[in-house]
Design a protein around this motif. Structure first.
Motif, PDB file in Angstrom:
ATOM      1  N   GLN A 108       0.855  -1.182   0.000  1.00 49.36           N
ATOM      2  CA  GLN A 108       0.000   0.000   0.000  1.00 49.36           C
ATOM      3  C   GLN A 108       0.889   1.230   0.000  1.00 49.36           C
ATOM      4  O   GLN A 108       1.758   1.384   0.873  1.00 49.36           O
ATOM      5  N   LEU A 109       0.698   2.143  -0.969  1.00 51.06           N
ATOM      6  CA  LEU A 109       1.532   3.337  -1.086  1.00 51.06           C
ATOM      7  C   LEU A 109       0.932   4.570  -0.436  1.00 51.06           C
ATOM      8  O   LEU A 109       1.667   5.451  -0.019  1.00 51.06           O
ATOM      9  N   THR A 110      -0.393   4.670  -0.378  1.00 46.19           N
ATOM     10  CA  THR A 110      -1.018   5.857   0.194  1.00 46.19           C
ATOM     11  C   THR A 110      -1.997   5.468   1.289  1.00 46.19           C
ATOM     12  O   THR A 110      -2.518   4.357   1.312  1.00 46.19           O
ATOM     13  N   THR A 111      -2.220   6.393   2.204  1.00 44.52           N
ATOM     14  CA  THR A 111      -3.210   6.238   3.270  1.00 44.52           C
ATOM     15  C   THR A 111      -3.867   7.593   3.488  1.00 44.52           C
ATOM     16  O   THR A 111      -3.419   8.598   2.950  1.00 44.52           O
ATOM     17  N   GLY A 112      -4.896   7.622   4.269  1.00 45.49           N
ATOM     18  CA  GLY A 112      -5.553   8.889   4.572  1.00 45.49           C
ATOM     19  C   GLY A 112      -6.985   8.863   4.083  1.00 45.49           C
ATOM     20  O   GLY A 112      -7.472   7.881   3.543  1.00 45.49           O
ATOM     21  N   THR A 113      -7.651   9.985   4.260  1.00 46.70           N
ATOM     22  CA  THR A 113      -9.070  10.059   3.920  1.00 46.70           C
ATOM     23  C   THR A 113      -9.318  10.575   2.512  1.00 46.70           C
ATOM     24  O   THR A 113     -10.428  10.482   2.015  1.00 46.70           O
ATOM     25  N   GLN A 114      -8.303  11.129   1.865  1.00 46.40           N
ATOM     26  CA  GLN A 114      -8.477  11.635   0.504  1.00 46.40           C
ATOM     27  C   GLN A 114      -8.546  10.471  -0.483  1.00 46.40           C
ATOM     28  O   GLN A 114      -8.134   9.369  -0.188  1.00 46.40           O
TER      29      GLN A 114
END
Length: 67
Positions: free
Chosen positions: A52-58
């Motif tokens: 997984q490269l990105t996390t967050g609510t966006q």
């Protein structure tokens, strides 16, 4: 080259979209909602490893590999 039948590489009930092969053909980058949010993942074809490269609510959508 498209001559072989399609083969499912990743078993998941998630929505996996926008797959792109890396320039060297060893990885696939794609977007998925498997975490409950749209994030970017990289799949290593040879080993079957998924990162997984990105996390967050966006909403993160894989567009292409940087050159």
């Amino acid at each position: 080259n498209g001559s072989a039948p399609a083969e499912k590489l990743i078993e998941s009930d998630a929505n996996d979209v926008h797959p792109r092969f890396s320039p060297d053909g060893r990885h696939i980058v794609f977007s998925s909602d498997r975490t409950g949010n749209w994030d970017v993942f990289v799949y290593t074809i040879e080993t079957g490893d998924l990162f997984q490269l990105t996390t967050g609510t966006q909403v993160d959508i894989a567009n292409d590999w940087a050159q």
